[in-house]
Scaffold this motif. Sequence first.
Motif, PDB file in Angstrom:
ATOM      1  N   UNK A 135      -1.305   7.977  15.282  1.00 44.54           N
ATOM      2  CA  UNK A 135      -1.974   6.690  15.088  1.00 44.54           C
ATOM      3  C   UNK A 135      -1.256   5.866  14.024  1.00 44.54           C
ATOM      4  N   UNK A 136      -1.454   4.543  14.082  1.00 47.74           N
ATOM      5  CA  UNK A 136      -0.752   3.662  13.151  1.00 47.74           C
ATOM      6  C   UNK A 136      -1.616   2.439  12.840  1.00 47.74           C
ATOM      7  N   UNK A 137      -1.497   1.950  11.615  1.00 49.74           N
ATOM      8  CA  UNK A 137      -2.206   0.745  11.204  1.00 49.74           C
ATOM      9  C   UNK A 137      -1.338  -0.051  10.247  1.00 49.74           C
ATOM     10  N   UNK A 138      -1.530  -1.369  10.227  1.00 48.67           N
ATOM     11  CA  UNK A 138      -0.697  -2.229   9.384  1.00 48.67           C
ATOM     12  C   UNK A 138      -1.551  -3.336   8.792  1.00 48.67           C
ATOM     13  N   UNK A 139      -1.164  -3.790   7.607  1.00 45.34           N
ATOM     14  CA  UNK A 139      -1.867  -4.917   6.993  1.00 45.34           C
ATOM     15  C   UNK A 139      -0.878  -5.762   6.205  1.00 45.34           C
ATOM     16  N   UNK A 140      -1.069  -7.088   6.252  1.00 45.94           N
ATOM     17  CA  UNK A 140      -0.271  -8.023   5.474  1.00 45.94           C
ATOM     18  C   UNK A 140      -1.218  -9.010   4.816  1.00 45.94           C
ATOM     19  N   UNK A 141      -0.942  -9.375   3.574  1.00 47.43           N
ATOM     20  CA  UNK A 141      -1.787 -10.301   2.824  1.00 47.43           C
ATOM     21  C   UNK A 141      -0.903 -11.309   2.095  1.00 47.43           C
ATOM     22  N   UNK A 142      -1.373 -12.536   2.059  1.00 46.33           N
ATOM     23  CA  UNK A 142      -0.697 -13.599   1.320  1.00 46.33           C
ATOM     24  C   UNK A 142      -1.162 -13.559  -0.131  1.00 46.33           C
ATOM     25  N   UNK A 143      -0.246 -13.333  -1.055  1.00 46.16           N
ATOM     26  CA  UNK A 143      -0.625 -13.223  -2.473  1.00 46.16           C
ATOM     27  C   UNK A 143      -1.105 -14.548  -3.062  1.00 46.16           C
ATOM     28  N   UNK A 178      -3.425  -6.377  -4.621  1.00 39.08           N
ATOM     29  CA  UNK A 178      -2.965  -6.551  -3.249  1.00 39.08           C
ATOM     30  C   UNK A 178      -2.265  -5.305  -2.721  1.00 39.08           C
ATOM     31  N   UNK A 179      -1.590  -4.565  -3.588  1.00 37.17           N
ATOM     32  CA  UNK A 179      -1.001  -3.303  -3.145  1.00 37.17           C
ATOM     33  C   UNK A 179      -2.094  -2.359  -2.667  1.00 37.17           C
ATOM     34  N   UNK A 180      -3.101  -2.148  -3.512  1.00 34.70           N
ATOM     35  CA  UNK A 180      -4.186  -1.238  -3.152  1.00 34.70           C
ATOM     36  C   UNK A 180      -4.901  -1.703  -1.885  1.00 34.70           C
ATOM     37  N   UNK A 181      -5.153  -3.001  -1.811  1.00 35.99           N
ATOM     38  CA  UNK A 181      -5.866  -3.543  -0.656  1.00 35.99           C
ATOM     39  C   UNK A 181      -5.098  -3.289   0.642  1.00 35.99           C
ATOM     40  N   UNK A 182      -3.803  -3.601   0.660  1.00 41.77           N
ATOM     41  CA  UNK A 182      -3.031  -3.415   1.893  1.00 41.77           C
ATOM     42  C   UNK A 182      -2.870  -1.938   2.246  1.00 41.77           C
ATOM     43  N   UNK A 183      -2.692  -1.079   1.233  1.00 42.07           N
ATOM     44  CA  UNK A 183      -2.590   0.350   1.499  1.00 42.07           C
ATOM     45  C   UNK A 183      -3.865   0.848   2.173  1.00 42.07           C
ATOM     46  N   UNK A 184      -5.008   0.450   1.614  1.00 42.19           N
ATOM     47  CA  UNK A 184      -6.285   0.937   2.131  1.00 42.19           C
ATOM     48  C   UNK A 184      -6.574   0.375   3.513  1.00 42.19           C
ATOM     49  N   UNK A 185      -6.330  -0.921   3.697  1.00 46.48           N
ATOM     50  CA  UNK A 185      -6.654  -1.500   4.992  1.00 46.48           C
ATOM     51  C   UNK A 185      -5.738  -0.953   6.085  1.00 46.48           C
ATOM     52  N   UNK A 186      -4.463  -0.763   5.775  1.00 48.96           N
ATOM     53  CA  UNK A 186      -3.564  -0.173   6.772  1.00 48.96           C
ATOM     54  C   UNK A 186      -4.054   1.218   7.176  1.00 48.96           C
ATOM     55  N   UNK A 187      -4.518   1.992   6.208  1.00 47.31           N
ATOM     56  CA  UNK A 187      -4.979   3.351   6.487  1.00 47.31           C
ATOM     57  C   UNK A 187      -6.234   3.362   7.353  1.00 47.31           C
ATOM     58  N   UNK A 235       8.852 -10.419  -1.704  1.00 50.94           N
ATOM     59  CA  UNK A 235       8.495 -11.491  -2.635  1.00 50.94           C
ATOM     60  C   UNK A 235       7.506 -12.469  -2.012  1.00 50.94           C
ATOM     61  N   UNK A 236       7.453 -12.513  -0.664  1.00 50.03           N
ATOM     62  CA  UNK A 236       6.599 -13.472   0.025  1.00 50.03           C
ATOM     63  C   UNK A 236       5.198 -12.946   0.328  1.00 50.03           C
ATOM     64  N   UNK A 237       5.050 -11.638   0.487  1.00 48.66           N
ATOM     65  CA  UNK A 237       3.740 -11.113   0.879  1.00 48.66           C
ATOM     66  C   UNK A 237       3.585  -9.653   0.461  1.00 48.66           C
ATOM     67  N   UNK A 238       2.328  -9.209   0.438  1.00 47.42           N
ATOM     68  CA  UNK A 238       2.007  -7.802   0.244  1.00 47.42           C
ATOM     69  C   UNK A 238       1.747  -7.203   1.616  1.00 47.42           C
ATOM     70  N   UNK A 239       2.224  -5.979   1.850  1.00 44.58           N
ATOM     71  CA  UNK A 239       2.056  -5.378   3.174  1.00 44.58           C
ATOM     72  C   UNK A 239       2.242  -3.874   3.098  1.00 44.58           C
ATOM     73  N   UNK A 240       1.653  -3.182   4.078  1.00 44.43           N
ATOM     74  CA  UNK A 240       1.796  -1.740   4.168  1.00 44.43           C
ATOM     75  C   UNK A 240       1.570  -1.298   5.595  1.00 44.43           C
ATOM     76  N   UNK A 241       2.165  -0.155   5.935  1.00 42.11           N
ATOM     77  CA  UNK A 241       1.899   0.496   7.203  1.00 42.11           C
ATOM     78  C   UNK A 241       1.463   1.920   6.912  1.00 42.11           C
ATOM     79  N   UNK A 242       0.496   2.410   7.661  1.00 41.87           N
ATOM     80  CA  UNK A 242       0.037   3.785   7.524  1.00 41.87           C
ATOM     81  C   UNK A 242       0.107   4.446   8.900  1.00 41.87           C
ATOM     82  N   UNK A 243       0.646   5.635   8.947  1.00 43.77           N
ATOM     83  CA  UNK A 243       0.722   6.315  10.237  1.00 43.77           C
ATOM     84  C   UNK A 243       0.466   7.799  10.102  1.00 43.77           C
ATOM     85  N   UNK A 244      -0.033   8.369  11.176  1.00 44.69           N
ATOM     86  CA  UNK A 244      -0.358   9.780  11.240  1.00 44.69           C
ATOM     87  C   UNK A 244       0.912  10.582  11.442  1.00 44.69           C
TER      88      UNK A 244
END
Length: 248
Positions: A135-143, A178-187, A235-244
């Motif tokens: 499984x996989x999830x991704x999140x991007x946020x505008x700082x 924003x790091x924590x938020x994107x990590x958690x939402x991607x997961x 530099x433009x956005x915060x983002x993360x991907x989480x995968x199994x």
Amino acid sequence: MRISERKTLIELAQNSNTTCWWHTIYQTHNRQVVHVDLSKNIENEATAFCTLDEQERTRAQAFHSDTNRRQFVLCRAALRANLCMQHGLDNSKLQVFAERNEKPVAIVAGKTLTIEFNVSHAEGHGLLAFARQGRIGVDVENRESRPVIDEILYSVFSPEEQRLLRQTHEPAKRKTFFRLWTFKEALIKATGEGFRRDTSEFSIPDSLLGQATSASMKLSDMPHIVWKIVNLETDQFAAAVAHELIES
């Protein structure tokens, strides 16, 4: 290129003389994340709109906001192109549905494809994540957005994360948030639960708040599953991907 030529997005992507509005920013053997440029571009939007099916066009035209319409059209067209290229699909036969409170699914000739993918977008930026295994999830946020951080602490972050944010001062506080938020939402998007899961019940590995670009972790109610989180921020956005992680 004239829009009347109605070239498919696959042809556009395979034509070295054409610049698409998406490109890969993360790739392993089984996983890929694609960045989608959602900035205003009339030609790109018109080209993308031509590749959507009737249901998607109707949905796009129903948006009252030009920004929301542009995000949907450009992301959906890029998603279609990448699904078709990666899996040898015919765009005219591809349907993409987003189930309520569920992950989106791809259907061809009435059959749901066993393809893991996920979509996220913020102002100006979209991310598409694909996985051949797990499984996989991704999140991007505008700082540049301005959430009231202190009002969000209790509902989203663990006690340890709350303490960290209270002890951190701007501008580092906003970057950490924003790091924590994107990590958690991607997961939680990877698990398929979204915000039905209480994200304050687990903490993100400390290493991801330092120099590490990736880390693995487990959730207490899924002790046999290992999740890998990768920091994709720029530099433009915060983002993360989480995968199994799946053992070969």
